[in-house]
Design an enzyme around this catalytic site. Structure first.
Site, PDB file in Angstrom:
ATOM      1  N   ASN A  33       5.457  16.102  -5.697  1.00 41.91           N
ATOM      2  CA  ASN A  33       4.043  15.744  -5.912  1.00 41.91           C
ATOM      3  C   ASN A  33       3.256  15.898  -4.604  1.00 41.91           C
ATOM      4  O   ASN A  33       2.130  16.397  -4.581  1.00 41.91           O
ATOM      5  CB  ASN A  33       3.907  14.300  -6.394  1.00 41.91           C
ATOM      6  CG  ASN A  33       4.670  14.016  -7.672  1.00 41.91           C
ATOM      7  OD1 ASN A  33       5.100  14.942  -8.361  1.00 41.91           O
ATOM      8  ND2 ASN A  33       4.870  12.749  -7.985  1.00 41.91           N
ATOM      9  N   TRP A 102      18.380  10.169 -15.686  1.00 47.19           N
ATOM     10  CA  TRP A 102      19.672  10.852 -15.707  1.00 47.19           C
ATOM     11  C   TRP A 102      19.672  11.750 -14.459  1.00 47.19           C
ATOM     12  O   TRP A 102      19.166  12.863 -14.495  1.00 47.19           O
ATOM     13  CB  TRP A 102      19.814  11.745 -16.939  1.00 47.19           C
ATOM     14  CG  TRP A 102      19.899  11.025 -18.241  1.00 47.19           C
ATOM     15  CD1 TRP A 102      21.043  10.733 -18.933  1.00 47.19           C
ATOM     16  CD2 TRP A 102      18.807  10.540 -19.049  1.00 47.19           C
ATOM     17  NE1 TRP A 102      20.719  10.081 -20.106  1.00 47.19           N
ATOM     18  CE2 TRP A 102      19.374   9.946 -20.203  1.00 47.19           C
ATOM     19  CE3 TRP A 102      17.416  10.525 -18.904  1.00 47.19           C
ATOM     20  CZ2 TRP A 102      18.587   9.370 -21.201  1.00 47.19           C
ATOM     21  CZ3 TRP A 102      16.633   9.955 -19.893  1.00 47.19           C
ATOM     22  CH2 TRP A 102      17.220   9.381 -21.021  1.00 47.19           C
ATOM     23  N   ARG A 167      12.830   2.365  -3.071  1.00 46.01           N
ATOM     24  CA  ARG A 167      13.241   2.200  -4.466  1.00 46.01           C
ATOM     25  C   ARG A 167      14.616   1.539  -4.493  1.00 46.01           C
ATOM     26  O   ARG A 167      15.632   2.215  -4.536  1.00 46.01           O
ATOM     27  CB  ARG A 167      13.334   3.563  -5.172  1.00 46.01           C
ATOM     28  CG  ARG A 167      12.049   4.332  -5.285  1.00 46.01           C
ATOM     29  CD  ARG A 167      11.122   3.735  -6.351  1.00 46.01           C
ATOM     30  NE  ARG A 167       9.943   4.554  -6.518  1.00 46.01           N
ATOM     31  CZ  ARG A 167       8.858   4.492  -5.747  1.00 46.01           C
ATOM     32  NH1 ARG A 167       8.814   3.641  -4.732  1.00 46.01           N
ATOM     33  NH2 ARG A 167       7.825   5.274  -5.985  1.00 46.01           N
ATOM     34  N   ALA A 228      -5.582  -0.595  -3.580  1.00 42.17           N
ATOM     35  CA  ALA A 228      -7.040  -0.714  -3.632  1.00 42.17           C
ATOM     36  C   ALA A 228      -7.632  -1.272  -2.335  1.00 42.17           C
ATOM     37  O   ALA A 228      -8.844  -1.226  -2.140  1.00 42.17           O
ATOM     38  CB  ALA A 228      -7.448  -1.594  -4.807  1.00 42.17           C
ATOM     39  N   GLY A 258       0.218   7.324  -4.249  1.00 40.22           N
ATOM     40  CA  GLY A 258       0.739   7.415  -2.884  1.00 40.22           C
ATOM     41  C   GLY A 258       1.106   8.845  -2.508  1.00 40.22           C
ATOM     42  O   GLY A 258       0.806   9.312  -1.407  1.00 40.22           O
ATOM     43  N   ASP A 259       1.737   9.575  -3.438  1.00 44.07           N
ATOM     44  CA  ASP A 259       2.141  10.961  -3.166  1.00 44.07           C
ATOM     45  C   ASP A 259       0.909  11.836  -2.970  1.00 44.07           C
ATOM     46  O   ASP A 259       0.856  12.714  -2.102  1.00 44.07           O
ATOM     47  CB  ASP A 259       2.942  11.547  -4.338  1.00 44.07           C
ATOM     48  CG  ASP A 259       4.130  10.685  -4.714  1.00 44.07           C
ATOM     49  OD1 ASP A 259       4.652   9.979  -3.829  1.00 44.07           O
ATOM     50  OD2 ASP A 259       4.528  10.708  -5.895  1.00 44.07           O
TER      51      ASP A 259
HETATM   52  P1  ADP Z   1       1.923   3.895  -3.316  1.00 41.46           P
HETATM   53  O1  ADP Z   1       1.688   4.548  -4.650  1.00 41.46           O
HETATM   54  O2  ADP Z   1       2.713   4.734  -2.369  1.00 41.46           O
HETATM   55  O3  ADP Z   1       2.350   2.450  -3.388  1.00 41.46           O
HETATM   56  P2  ADP Z   1      -0.743   2.939  -2.850  1.00 41.46           P
HETATM   57  O4  ADP Z   1      -0.674   2.182  -4.138  1.00 41.46           O
HETATM   58  O5  ADP Z   1      -0.990   2.170  -1.622  1.00 41.46           O
HETATM   59  O6  ADP Z   1       0.495   3.876  -2.622  1.00 41.46           O
HETATM   60  O7  ADP Z   1      -1.907   4.007  -3.054  1.00 41.46           O
HETATM   61  C1  ADP Z   1      -2.126   5.088  -2.184  1.00 41.46           C
HETATM   62  C2  ADP Z   1      -3.611   5.307  -2.034  1.00 41.46           C
HETATM   63  O8  ADP Z   1      -4.197   5.508  -3.320  1.00 41.46           O
HETATM   64  C3  ADP Z   1      -4.329   4.126  -1.431  1.00 41.46           C
HETATM   65  O9  ADP Z   1      -4.329   4.195  -0.007  1.00 41.46           O
HETATM   66  C4  ADP Z   1      -5.723   4.282  -2.015  1.00 41.46           C
HETATM   67  O10 ADP Z   1      -6.475   5.241  -1.294  1.00 41.46           O
HETATM   68  C5  ADP Z   1      -5.456   4.844  -3.391  1.00 41.46           C
HETATM   69  N1  ADP Z   1      -5.385   3.774  -4.404  1.00 41.46           N
HETATM   70  C6  ADP Z   1      -4.286   3.187  -4.941  1.00 41.46           C
HETATM   71  N2  ADP Z   1      -4.619   2.249  -5.865  1.00 41.46           N
HETATM   72  C7  ADP Z   1      -5.974   2.245  -5.920  1.00 41.46           C
HETATM   73  C8  ADP Z   1      -6.963   1.537  -6.698  1.00 41.46           C
HETATM   74  N3  ADP Z   1      -6.614   0.598  -7.605  1.00 41.46           N
HETATM   75  N4  ADP Z   1      -8.269   1.827  -6.484  1.00 41.46           N
HETATM   76  C9  ADP Z   1      -8.645   2.768  -5.593  1.00 41.46           C
HETATM   77  N5  ADP Z   1      -7.780   3.484  -4.841  1.00 41.46           N
HETATM   78  C10 ADP Z   1      -6.466   3.232  -4.991  1.00 41.46           C
END
Ligand code: ADP
Length: 308
Positions: A33, A102, A167, A228, A258-259
């Site tokens: 990704n 799997w 994980r 967020a 995140g990816d």
């Molecule tokens: P991971 O999926 O690796 O846990 P995060 O959840 O921190 O990573 O999300 C990565 C990025 O995606 C954040 O730094 C932010 O920019 C964006 N993001 C994630 N969740 C939200 C959300 N609910 N609203 C707005 N942006 C978000």
């Protein structure tokens, strides 16, 4: 501007529930990704390659054609007779997703078995990306082979980027997990951790504590993602900066936020953006991706970058 990035890990076949009890086939995996989003936003002249291992069967052929269709390079994908790609299924129940895997004998587990092949791929590129999932699927001696090559790349000035992507269920032992993730970080010049995972598994009491822990492991550049709440950057000795998340009107699917952040961020850094500009752009892309289903969202649904 010519340059290249290599992402190392496992891309799996994804089966997702669709209308009428049908299953829809896709492909995903954290490092793939990341390569996909890096490729979408990479500067002109940059190539993005994926290093993994697949089998010689028809499922592997289809996976390779899919990767190829995204523009991510397949020249470093080994083919191993008698192995197949890993597979996972997404179950949807009352709006909640759960996953079955799997992957215990997937071809990708052998991706680091040939040190010469690894070295040839890694020493050619400007940026290498790998994750805690890459390390989790490898046998301990294969982890050592991979990290030795990454340390060599770090020493020669290559940007080596690690997302711990913790994980716990991929690891049989929590102490070995933490020690291996720390070894991964020591091999990297940049880490892109998620604060909630770091707090849970390393006991960090604040984002500052996560940053200090990684600096203590010899990592120069750190971006701590916090959903967020945005992302906190500590790049070298520059002042620490907080970049807010972009607003999302309707959260549909956060699976690959995140990816997507990682790939877009690395692409914009490669284009010469400052870390703050690259993170602000990556936050906009992540917000758009969260508003759509699936890990790999088409280019047309994502924001335009400002050309440099
Ligand atoms: P991971 O999926 O690796 O846990 P995060 O959840 O921190 O990573 O999300 C990565 C990025 O995606 C954040 O730094 C932010 O920019 C964006 N993001 C994630 N969740 C939200 C959300 N609910 N609203 C707005 N942006 C978000």
């Amino acid at each position: 501007m010519a340059g290249s990035m290599l992402s190392i890990g496992e891309c799996m076949v994804e089966l997702m529930q669709a209308e009428g009890g049908m299953l829809r086939k896709g492909y995903a995996g954290d490092t793939f990704n990341t390569a996909y989003y890096a490729r979408l936003f990479a500067p002109a002249g940059w190539t993005v390659e994926y290093l993994t291992a697949v089998g010689t069967d028809v499922v592997s052929d289809e996976l390779l054609s899919f990767i190829d269709s995204t523009g991510v390079g397949t020249a470093h994908i080994a083919r191993i007779e008698g192995r197949m790609p890993g597979l996972y299924m997404i179950h949807l129940k009352d709006g909640e997703r759960s996953f079955s895997y799997w992957r215990s004998t997937s071809a990708a587990k052998l991706l680091a078995d040939d040190p010469e092949r690894l070295r040839a791929a890694i020493e050619k590129v400007d940026v290498v990306f790998f994750s805690g999932i890459t390390l989790a699927i490898l046998a301990p001696d294969a982890v050592e082979t991979l990290l030795a090559e990454l340390r060599r790349a770090k020493a020669s000035g290559t940007r080596v980027v690690f997302d711990p992507n913790i994980r716990p269920r991929l690891w049989d032992d929590a102490a070995r997990m933490r020690a291996t993730l720390e070894a991964g970080a020591r091999s990297a010049t940049m880490v892109l951790p998620s604060y909630d995972d770091e707090a849970t598994h390393f006991g960090d009491a604040s984002i500052g504590a996560t940053i200090e822990r990684y600096r203590g492991l010899g990592v120069a550049d750190i971006a701590v993602k916090d959903g967020a709440n945005g992302v906190t950057l500590q790049f070298g000795e520059a002042e620490r900066q907080h970049i807010p998340a972009a607003s999302v009107s309707h959260v549909v699917d956060t699976t690959s936020a995140g990816d997507c952040f990682n790939g877009s961020f690395l692409a914009r850094l490669a284009a010469g953006d400052s870390p703050a500009d690259a993170a602000a752009f990556a936050a906009r892309v992540a917000a758009a991706v969260i508003g759509h289903h699936g890990a790999l969202v088409e280019r047309e649904k994502l924001p335009d970058q400002c050309e440099k």
